[in-house]
Scaffold this motif. Sequence first.
Motif, PDB file in Angstrom:
ATOM      1  N   PRO A   1     -15.353  -8.851  10.347  1.00 44.03           N
ATOM      2  CA  PRO A   1     -14.759 -10.214  11.069  1.00 44.03           C
ATOM      3  C   PRO A   1     -14.046  -9.484  12.226  1.00 44.03           C
ATOM      4  O   PRO A   1     -13.603  -8.430  12.385  1.00 44.03           O
TER       5      PRO A   1
ATOM      6  N   ASP B   1     -16.004 -14.851   2.707  1.00 40.76           N
ATOM      7  CA  ASP B   1     -15.034 -13.607   2.596  1.00 40.76           C
ATOM      8  C   ASP B   1     -15.447 -12.628   1.381  1.00 40.76           C
ATOM      9  O   ASP B   1     -15.652 -13.167   0.415  1.00 40.76           O
TER      10      ASP B   1
ATOM     11  N   ILE C   1      -3.470  -7.672  14.922  1.00 39.77           N
ATOM     12  CA  ILE C   1      -3.491  -9.110  14.609  1.00 39.77           C
ATOM     13  C   ILE C   1      -2.153  -9.554  14.902  1.00 39.77           C
ATOM     14  O   ILE C   1      -1.225  -8.853  14.091  1.00 39.77           O
TER      15      ILE C   1
ATOM     16  N   TYR D   1     -11.713 -14.757  13.720  1.00 44.44           N
ATOM     17  CA  TYR D   1     -12.183 -14.854  12.106  1.00 44.44           C
ATOM     18  C   TYR D   1     -10.970 -14.417  11.448  1.00 44.44           C
ATOM     19  O   TYR D   1     -10.302 -14.947  10.432  1.00 44.44           O
ATOM     20  N   GLN D   2     -10.247 -13.254  11.691  1.00 45.76           N
ATOM     21  CA  GLN D   2      -9.386 -12.456  10.810  1.00 45.76           C
ATOM     22  C   GLN D   2      -7.979 -13.527  11.115  1.00 45.76           C
ATOM     23  O   GLN D   2      -7.289 -13.672   9.864  1.00 45.76           O
TER      24      GLN D   2
END
Lengths: 195, 701
Positions: free
Chosen positions: B235, B187, A16, B239-240
């Motif tokens: 996820p 979550d 990420i 989404y993260q």
Amino acid sequence: MITTLVSLIALAANPIPGQAAPDFTEEAAQGGEVSLDQFEGKTVVLEWTNDGCPFVQKHYNAKNMQQLQRRAAAEDVVWLQVISSAEGKQGYADAARAIKLNEDRGAMPAYTLLDEDGSMGRAYAAKTTPHMFVIDGEGIVRYNGAIDTIPTANVDDLPNAQNYVAAALEQMKDGGEVVTKVSKPYGCSVKYADS
Amino acid sequence: MIRVLFAAFALFSAAFAQTGEAVRTGHATSRLIAEESAAVPGETLWVALAQELDEGWHVYWKNPGDSGLPLYLNWSLPAGYEAGEIGYPLPHRLPLGPLTNFGHEGSPTFLVPIDVPASAEPGTTATFDVVAEWLICLDVCIPESAQLSLTIPVAESASEIPGQTGRIQAAKSALPRDLGLDARFADTGDGIALRIEGAPAGEAFFYPAVGGMVEPSAPQPAARENGTLFIGLAPGIDYQVEPPAELEGVIVFDMDGQEVGVEIDAVRSEDPVATPAQLASLTGGGAGSPGELPRNWQDAPPLALLMIFGFAFLGGVVLNAMPCVFPIVFLKASSVVSLAGAERGEVRKDAYAYTAGVLVTFAAMAVLLLVLRGAGAQLGWGFHLQSPIAVGLFAVVVFLIGLNLAGLFEIGTSVQGAGASLVQKKGAAGSFFTGLLAVLVAAPCIGPFLGLPIGYALAAPAPMAIAVFLALGLGLAAPYLLLAAFPRVAGVLPKPGPWMVRLKQVFAFAMFGTVVWLAWVVSLQAGPNGVLYLGIALVLSALAAWLFGLAQEKGGARSLQVAAAFALVAACAPLTTLQTVAPSAVASVDKEPYDETRLASLQAEGTPVFIDFTAAWCVTCQYNKRVVLDTSEIKDLFAQTGTVFMVADLTNPDPVITAAIERQGRSGVPLYLYYDGPGEPEILPQILTAERLKETLEKAG
């Protein structure tokens, strides 16, 4: 042995933006091994590629990818092509073939990483060709996703598409934030070995 | 020629309207169809893009999953007409290595409602044009597009169109339904919990409407509680980065093969939507449905591990009732019978020995399997039965046990030291051997509950894998261990007597039945010769058993024993030569590599040439090769007609071959060309049939 079985099954979690990029050490077609940490202080672009994939061909036939690579080289950005196709699958290349492919199409990445076991692809959860990552000099992922905004294999769409990687490199130049950090990568699935 | 056919078809369909011209692209045939015979002013006319995809190829759902692209339709409609959103068929999961796509195979029907304006004039016609673009993939992907058109009369009323109305109505009834279900998600720390009230029954899978929200390849453990369905989701990257306020998608419920799609529009909840216990049941693999295991074994919480062992044990117990283990159950029963009237200690010893036999054999087979797999062999559980030699020898052993039970050679009773059969020998060694046999027979048999633990074991670290197999073995032995725990149970048996002999004779038939099964297996593996060898082996081993019996009657005549041993060796010897027979072992036709110069000269002299554009990675090519091209019938035909067989192999990139393919307006393999003299070749279908190829080859000859 068993652990490799397990790693064959799973993709790692998505890297990420904002988090540290997974480290890697891969054999380069240009010779020697290449690791992420050797580029400390430099921005690194990862490009997953497969020469047989129409989506990759779109960007190479129109010289779009080559232009981006040239620009990166001029700005001291390290461009790494990654080939995660397993042997026998579409896009697989040994060092000689990888070099020849790039010569034929005038591509100029800094290195072409031969990830035939898919370990690097899985570590980055690379899903498509192309799938692009931009990593900053501190090893932090800044962009993860598609090459541009129009997900087709049609060359005619290039002029109207916004290139995410070009934008990210531009925005990072002055130490700025990347605006679009994540997008859905589009293209052919990465041709991993069957698990 | 195919083009001519399509042109003829176009003329035909134009006359009948309502059906668009079918357009053949590389791997699909597409056309526009309509639900009704006319466009009625002010109403909605349902049309559809009806596709027939080549076998194995797929196109994508609106959220294509990890890769791929959805269908794109660009309509050109008469003024006032409006096309709605595409109604996709229910998606399916298409795994590709570690990636998963959502898409469609076979004959998907993509629905589009078209609003007909009230001002449309009856008596005129309306033409709907669409440019359709899609990505079609096997493991390689090819973008395809087609220009499709449909002309339909405008009328006050419309009627059904045979063949089309049905297809569209079926597609409409398969569209996901909006049942207005209350759905929320939250979550859980390491994932997403989706909670749906009043969900229909059936195995559920959530297909998110857009990509990046949920990992397509992650398993979705599910649990139900009082009409509430819980689904665990992994996820996705979007989404993260930022969890959405709503999670839209379709849940497909599989009710005994019948699939029902339900639209879900889940709302984000800050509060947990599931209690810790409910979450545990989620991560633990769901409400008893195997396969819903956390993909990564390291993620498996202790509870899930407990469940895996539980399933393995339970599966082992249930194995006792599976048909494939029946013969051994009879065998064991006969040894239990011989315990009638035995000492408690004796009963206990017997049960322990049997259990030890089962466990040792399971552990040994598990170790062997793991070592072989580690060495790269593609083996599954029950691998030993893939060898016709093992199956043949096994058949002989089972046959001898049958003869033994039937009484052809008596055991340990009349003759002392006659080297009685291990299995029937009272005491530890015999029971241990029965346990070993039980495992060998049970191994290829995967019964209820076992899919999950065995699948897990094959991916788990070695000690864990062996532990799972031992749990399974413990389950298999459990019924007899009960005997050890309650030795008085054996006391319920009637007093020893002639009934024991009769019962064993009856059990012999279970053994002979097993031999028939094994002979059938050998016939598939080694062909008619294998069955012949096995038959001889059975006769000789019966001879051995008979001689052995005679020896016992005569008080252990040495010469007879030697003869028996010799017969047994003679019985087994031919079996060891059994070989797996290749599906077709035929003389090979001389195949030439693709050579354009040679092709030109062959064309000039009028020699027919067949060119097989193929590649090792092309499944269709291999299928055609196996089923058509490499059959003896077709090879003979090539020889008879003097047709030259050229192979253009695209396994590795080859610019010459690629160019040749592109000259035919194709993009990839398979491609089959037939040249009969100078001029353009005939293109044969990609799914070759022997009839079609024969027709072409014989036409020239």
